[in-house]
Design an enzyme around this catalytic site. Structure first.
Site, PDB file in Angstrom:
ATOM      1  N   CYS A   1     -32.537  -1.584  -6.942  1.00  0.00           N
ATOM      2  CA  CYS A   1     -31.752  -1.749  -8.175  1.00  0.00           C
ATOM      3  C   CYS A   1     -30.291  -2.118  -7.936  1.00  0.00           C
ATOM      4  O   CYS A   1     -29.774  -3.057  -8.550  1.00  0.00           O
ATOM      5  CB  CYS A   1     -31.838  -0.467  -9.012  1.00  0.00           C
ATOM      6  SG  CYS A   1     -33.514  -0.013  -9.496  1.00  0.00           S
TER       7      CYS A   1
ATOM      8  N   ARG B   1     -23.752  -0.049   5.048  1.00  0.00           N
ATOM      9  CA  ARG B   1     -25.014  -0.525   5.617  1.00  0.00           C
ATOM     10  C   ARG B   1     -26.097   0.535   5.485  1.00  0.00           C
ATOM     11  O   ARG B   1     -26.922   0.739   6.386  1.00  0.00           O
ATOM     12  CB  ARG B   1     -24.859  -0.966   7.069  1.00  0.00           C
ATOM     13  CG  ARG B   1     -25.990  -1.947   7.491  1.00  0.00           C
ATOM     14  CD  ARG B   1     -25.947  -2.305   8.964  1.00  0.00           C
ATOM     15  NE  ARG B   1     -24.659  -2.822   9.343  1.00  0.00           N
ATOM     16  CZ  ARG B   1     -24.017  -2.447  10.459  1.00  0.00           C
ATOM     17  NH1 ARG B   1     -24.529  -1.541  11.275  1.00  0.00           N
ATOM     18  NH2 ARG B   1     -22.842  -2.970  10.752  1.00  0.00           N
ATOM     19  N   SER B   2     -26.101   1.224   4.362  1.00  0.00           N
ATOM     20  CA  SER B   2     -27.162   2.204   4.117  1.00  0.00           C
ATOM     21  C   SER B   2     -28.483   1.470   3.928  1.00  0.00           C
ATOM     22  O   SER B   2     -28.517   0.297   3.533  1.00  0.00           O
ATOM     23  CB  SER B   2     -26.856   3.028   2.867  1.00  0.00           C
ATOM     24  OG  SER B   2     -26.947   2.217   1.705  1.00  0.00           O
TER      25      SER B   2
END
Length: 303
Positions: free
Chosen positions: A142, A177-178
């Site tokens: 999302c 950068r998850s």
């Protein structure tokens, strides 16, 4: 030229209208179940916001707050419940590899966040469809999808270029950068032709499409660059650091930059408006619209 501030509500409005219209014509209402198994105040705030906006669109939402030790069993139950159209887990739950296991436990036919291994594989290989006939699109996460829609709305995407190459010539920094947001966002942008600097606390990687590859998806390259080496060359800088003390130094931004923040706190200094051509302080309402859109799409597939 003065900086133009673009609010998420402006971008979300057209999607919200379309979703309301489609839902109003259905005999049954799609139902989303959200699982909150952590004590993150931002996750709880997002859950409350989700509930409000889903109801406004005519979609049903039920929040289930449970201990994280019970989450696996709860996911199995929701996967098998025909009255549940979509499942949403508020991450992080454990903040380590166990979260990936939870993501893969969600039935792909109900995964509104697109984090299951099936959708991950589609995203990172730049394969947009679930079937050979190309009648069913894969679900995208999302928030990364919301950022893409924001960039498209403000004109960063160049639709005079061929499809799949709308970001050709653009250099973009993503500060996060998850596995849930930053990495998939960098991949999406690279797959659309951009050169992306993925900035993490540990290092900076370059995400870029390899035009010589048999599959037209991105590759990643580790670098020894520092933030001050890469940010000044970026046309777009996107931040998503969930720490109030973090600020992107305005002095690093090049004049006319597009600045977008998807964190729950403001990552840009107030002076960003003196440098940026466009500033988007939040994408939250667009994220909710993409959540609604994904739920409706899965509901239609199930029907």
């Amino acid at each position: 030229m003065p900086c133009k501030v673009v609010l998420a509500a402006e971008v979300a409005s057209s999607y919200t209208s379309e979703i309301k219209s489609e839902v109003s014509q259905k005999s049954a209402r799609p139902k989303l179940v959200g699982f909150l198994a952590n004590d993150d105040p931002y996750a709880e705030k997002y859950a409350q916001s989700s509930s409000k906006h889903l109801a406004e669109a005519g979609l049903d939402f039920e929040l289930r707050q449970i201990p994280r030790e019970e989450l696996e069993a709860a996911l199995v139950e929701a996967n098998g419940d025909p009255l549940v159209s979509g499942i949403l887990v508020y991450y992080p739950v454990y903040g380590d590899s166990r979260d990936q296991k939870l993501q893969d436990m969600v039935d792909p036919t109900k995964d509104v966040e697109g984090l299951n291994v099936v959708y991950n594989g589609k995203l990172y290989s730049n394969d947009r469809y679930l079937d050979d006939e190309k009648t069913r699109k894969a679900i995208l996460p999302c928030t990364p999808l919301a950022v893409v829609k924001v960039l498209d709305h403000i004109g960063v995407y160049d639709h005079t270029l061929p499809y799949g190459d709308h970001l050709r010539g653009k250099t973009i920094a993503v500060v996060n950068r998850s596995e849930v947001v930053g990495r998939p966002l960098a991949a999406l942008l690279a797959n659309d032709g951009a050169k992306v600097y993925s900035i993490d606390i540990n290092d900076i990687q370059i995400f870029a499409r390899d035009r010589s590859a048999s599959i037209n998806s991105h590759t990643t390259t580790k670098t020894d660059f520092k933030v001050e080496d890469v940010v000044p060359e970026c046309d777009v800088v996107i931040t998503g650091v969930p720490v109030a003390s973090y600020k992107m130094p305005t002095s690093l931004l090049k004049p006319g930059v597009v600045a977008v923040n998807f964190a729950s706190v403001r990552n840009f200094e107030p002076e960003v408006k003196d440098v940026a051509s466009i500033y988007v302080p939040s994408v939250g309402k667009v994220t909710v619209s993409m959540l609604q859109r994904n739920l409706l799409r899965l509901f239609n597939y199930q029907q």
